[in-house]
Design an enzyme around this catalytic site. Structure first.
Site, short mmCIF file in Angstrom:
data_model
loop_
_atom_site.label_atom_id
_atom_site.label_comp_id
_atom_site.label_asym_id
_atom_site.label_seq_id
_atom_site.Cartn_x
_atom_site.Cartn_y
_atom_site.Cartn_z
N GLU A 124 0.83 -1.21 0.00
CA GLU A 124 0.00 0.00 0.00
C GLU A 124 0.86 1.26 0.00
OE1 GLU A 124 -3.33 2.15 2.90
OE2 GLU A 124 -2.13 0.48 3.64
N HIS A 125 1.86 1.29 0.88
CA HIS A 125 2.77 2.44 0.97
C HIS A 125 4.20 1.97 0.74
CE1 HIS A 125 -0.54 3.48 3.90
NE2 HIS A 125 -0.57 4.54 3.12
#
Length: 367
Positions: free
Chosen positions: A318-319
């Site tokens: 996600e990040h």
């Protein structure tokens, strides 16, 4: 050859909660559907020990709450929301309406119609996540949504003043101090005092996520959200302390946060582990962050940066944070990520909470 200095615990994947979340959530939703406000109040008292005369805040209450907040916090909220608004407006502008004649007499087009009524959930729990107000309420208003209902739970029986301020400044038309499944159910099915929404947005714990899943189809939802994820790509020039801090800044979100460091330098990997061990002795968030790091933290060493980028792309985190001498190289080396943060001054928490691109109304890759 890939080497692992730290791996996920063998038991981590087996530690599923023994509580039947799905069954509990269904029971609450069914009760709210059958008994409306009475059921909402019952569950709010049961789960949050919260049963005020009205869950909805009046304008006078909102004004008094905002007046009680440190002016610097209000200024910070306004600055962040200015960033979010600018980015959201640019995103909206990129989704242009058009009409074309693809064959003689055959016209096709695209038109952007705002959703009529949106329900936004702003989590509380261990720490108030007021940034969710920027990501959901404000972006909905930029999109042109005419009516936004926003819910956030009380925290230890108290009004979360900073979250309420952010919700109001983001443009919420109604603010309810109501949390958990009962809040999702009230907005999704409607009660005597809570209008039924067309769309639900915002993160939450396992119960909130399951409630949104069960309501999917009866109203729209933004996404099936799981635990936050963080992956740091570092080369031999990276600062291990910075790697450690940025990994732990996401681990503190909850005990089920996956966190990976992938590097070409065994020295950076070993030093990052050492720094994390030291930080977990002093950080106030250590009781949560340490659980995630112990169970779901990984440190992986690749032979080259090309191999490092390849491994990182396989995770599709996600990040993704790039701590290398040439961070923009990642834009050509990687394709699989939710958001990518380039360079040592772009930690994930800053990018998520201040810069603006992270929003639940956007699936756009950002850097």
């Amino acid at each position: 050859m890939v080497r692992r200095l730290k791996s996920i615990e063998d038991t981590a994947a087996k530690n599923a909660a023994s509580i039947d979340v799905s069954k509990i959530v269904k029971g609450v939703i069914d009760e709210v559907r059958a008994n409306g406000d009475a059921a909402v109040r019952q569950y709010s008292q049961q789960f949050d020990q919260w049963s005020p005369p009205s869950f909805k805040l009046s304008q006078q209450q909102i004004d008094e709450i905002i007046a009680s907040v440190d002016p610097q916090i209000i200024a910070d909220i306004k600055e962040v929301q200015l960033n979010v608004r600018r980015f959201a407006e640019a995103q909206k502008e990129s989704l242009r309406e058009f009409e074309l004649e693809i064959q003689p007499g055959v016209f096709l087009g695209q038109k952007n119609n705002p959703i009529a009524k949106v329900g936004c959930y702003i989590p509380g729990g261990r720490y108030p996540l007021l940034a969710s107000a920027h990501m959901t309420i404000l972006t909905a208003k930029v999109a042109g949504v005419p009516h936004v209902i926003a819910c956030t739970p009380p925290i230890a029986g108290q009004l979360p003043a900073a979250s309420i301020s952010a919700m109001h400044l983001a443009g919420a038309d109604e603010i309810l101090i109501l949390g958990g499944v009962q809040a999702i159910a009230a907005m999704a099915v409607g009660t005597e005092t809570v209008a039924k929404v067309d769309f639900l947005a915002g993160p939450g714990n396992a119960f909130v996520a399951e409630a949104k899943r069960q309501m999917f189809g009866q109203c729209g939802i933004d996404l099936f959200a799981g635990p936050t994820e963080v992956l740091v790509v570092a080369d031999e020039h990276a600062d291990p302390y910075m790697c450690a801090v940025d990994l732990l800044s996401q681990c503190e979100h909850g005990p089920d946060t996956p966190a990976q460091l992938i590097t070409n330098s065994e020295k950076v990997g070993q030093e990052t582990i050492r720094c994390i061990d030291e930080l977990l002795k002093v950080l106030p968030t250590a009781p949560v962050a340490s659980v995630s790091w112990k169970a779901l933290g990984e440190v992986i060493i690749g032979d080259s940066m090309d191999e490092v980028y390849q491994i990182a792309d396989e995770y599709a985190s996600e990040h993704v944070q790039i701590l290398t001498q040439n961070p923009r190289e990642a834009l050509t080396k990687m394709t699989n990520y939710g958001a990518i943060f380039l360079g040592k001054n772009t930690c994930v928490s800053y990018g998520d909470k201040v810069c603006a691109p992270s929003s639940f109304f956007s699936e756009t890759t950002s850097d």
